[in-house]
Design an enzyme around this catalytic site. Sequence first.
Site, mmCIF file in Angstrom:
data_model
loop_
_atom_site.group_PDB
_atom_site.id
_atom_site.type_symbol
_atom_site.label_atom_id
_atom_site.label_comp_id
_atom_site.label_asym_id
_atom_site.label_seq_id
_atom_site.Cartn_x
_atom_site.Cartn_y
_atom_site.Cartn_z
ATOM 1 N N LYS A 74 0.810 -1.183 0.031
ATOM 2 C CA LYS A 74 -0.052 -0.086 0.163
ATOM 3 C C LYS A 74 0.967 1.192 0.182
ATOM 4 C CE LYS A 74 -3.999 2.142 0.549
ATOM 5 N NZ LYS A 74 -3.531 2.774 -0.736
ATOM 6 N N LYS A 98 4.543 2.740 8.879
ATOM 7 C CA LYS A 98 3.315 3.328 8.970
ATOM 8 C C LYS A 98 2.097 2.438 9.279
ATOM 9 C CE LYS A 98 3.312 6.973 6.219
ATOM 10 N NZ LYS A 98 3.060 7.901 5.265
ATOM 11 N N LYS A 110 5.687 2.315 -2.678
ATOM 12 C CA LYS A 110 5.416 3.640 -3.176
ATOM 13 C C LYS A 110 5.892 3.853 -4.619
ATOM 14 C CE LYS A 110 5.072 6.912 -0.587
ATOM 15 N NZ LYS A 110 4.182 7.809 0.071
ATOM 16 N N THR A 194 -4.948 13.181 5.997
ATOM 17 C CA THR A 194 -3.770 13.337 6.635
ATOM 18 C C THR A 194 -3.679 14.516 7.448
ATOM 19 O OG1 THR A 194 -2.893 12.489 4.344
ATOM 20 C CG2 THR A 194 -1.328 13.319 5.774
ATOM 21 N N GLY A 222 5.706 23.799 3.936
ATOM 22 C CA GLY A 222 4.748 23.498 2.957
ATOM 23 C C GLY A 222 3.585 23.570 2.817
ATOM 24 N N GLY A 224 1.237 22.048 0.329
ATOM 25 C CA GLY A 224 0.376 21.168 -0.555
ATOM 26 C C GLY A 224 -0.795 20.859 0.342
ATOM 27 N N ASN A 225 -1.283 19.503 -0.346
ATOM 28 C CA ASN A 225 -2.602 18.990 0.465
ATOM 29 C C ASN A 225 -2.360 18.870 1.855
ATOM 30 O OD1 ASN A 225 -4.032 16.345 1.461
ATOM 31 N ND2 ASN A 225 -5.493 17.236 -0.006
ATOM 32 N N SER A 356 -7.557 5.756 3.732
ATOM 33 C CA SER A 356 -7.452 4.798 2.456
ATOM 34 C C SER A 356 -7.827 3.497 2.914
ATOM 35 C CB SER A 356 -5.830 4.746 1.945
ATOM 36 O OG SER A 356 -5.650 5.755 1.346
#
Length: 422
Positions: A74, A98, A110, A194, A222, A224-225, A356
């Site tokens: 994953k 994780k 990944k 997240t 940062g 980003g999302n 997820s």
Amino acid sequence: MTSAFANAKKQIDDITSILESEYQDKKKFQKAVKLLKKPDRVIFLSLSLKDDKGKIKKYKAFRSQHNNARGPYKGGIRFHPNVSEDEVKALSTWMSIKCAVAGIPFGGAKGGVVVDPGELSISELQRLSTLYAQKLASNIGPWKDIPAPDVNTGGREMGWMLDAYEKIVGFQAPATFTGKPVELGGSQGRTEATGLGGLYTLENYVRKKEIKKERIEIAIQGFGNVGYWFAKLASAAGYKVVAISDSSGGVYNPKGLDVDKLTKLKNEYGTFLNLPKSGYQSLITNHELLSHPVDILVPAALENTITKDNAKDIKAKTVLEMANGPTTPEAEDILLKKGIDILPDVLCNAGGVTVSYFEWVQNLSGYYWGVVEVNEKLKKIMDKSFSEIYEMKKKKDISFRQSAYTLAVKRIIDAMILRGGA
Ligand code: GLU
């Protein structure tokens, strides 16, 4: 250049002496540790993309499948010029850790494409995503390997990839990808998961430390999302986010930044560096952001951000890692010696892969949950992971990262041994 994969291996090595005493069969233990320090397989791809003018351009791409002892591989897919074999190997190792920290039944993987997505048109991006999914199709699937978004990818890319995959296999298989748009079987709450998981971790930490949250100043590297949602949710929860940066530079306001206002400004001017001078915020460099004396520093961009070169300048009391691998082991030593707590990535940013997991469960059962149910279930998992790590840290007098790795590596190795593979 710092090798992210060397860092990941070092983080595993760092806890083997803590864990070894729990295994009678030392040989089996050592064999399992050795296996954990290399991915099961790395898939190398070359994608031939016809650009909008009809010219063929080649893009290197990868998928590293690290370990599947606890469940299918994953992890996300990243579109970035710095993607490399070394990087995907590291990121896939961190995914195995994780998922084990969160106690969700997945291994780690990944993928990535070496590309600057900002240089591609939307139709080129669609063709690139489709090509990636087509080439990877025989290696992925709901019980094999389940990709998701990562840096510079999101629901849009997952929708394109799912469609390409389903056209090859010839049936609906939404559980092959997570982080999909809700219309295609994505989960409620996945986009912000997240960031929200990071906030739950922050709340748990603040509660243990008995600090008043109104007094807590946060700097976030940062936007980003992950950085955006963490900033938005932390501000809404009453924390004072005083500095945020993107890759061009940062903005600072000692009274606290308005995240929605910043988003509007960023959309208007492209990058923080281009923002006009105003009374609302002052512009700072990325280094100034990292070395600002805040309570909580949140690296939320890429790996190897806090290194031995800048660690000595860091004045934050706590580092809460929302990026994957932002602190190198050398930097970690320096920060720990200064008495700085580091809340590790494998705990703090586990909210994304946890939702997820919920998405995968919903897809497999064909029964969908509301956002309240998703967030409640996420909170339960984040709270449990935090308290397990906190207790072990206290009991063994080790760092937060060592504690998280000790728990996670044990879960993975136990599964490997039970399968007879180690
Ligand atoms: N890319 C995210 C991470 O690094 C999410 C992975 C997933 O949902 O599978 O954790």
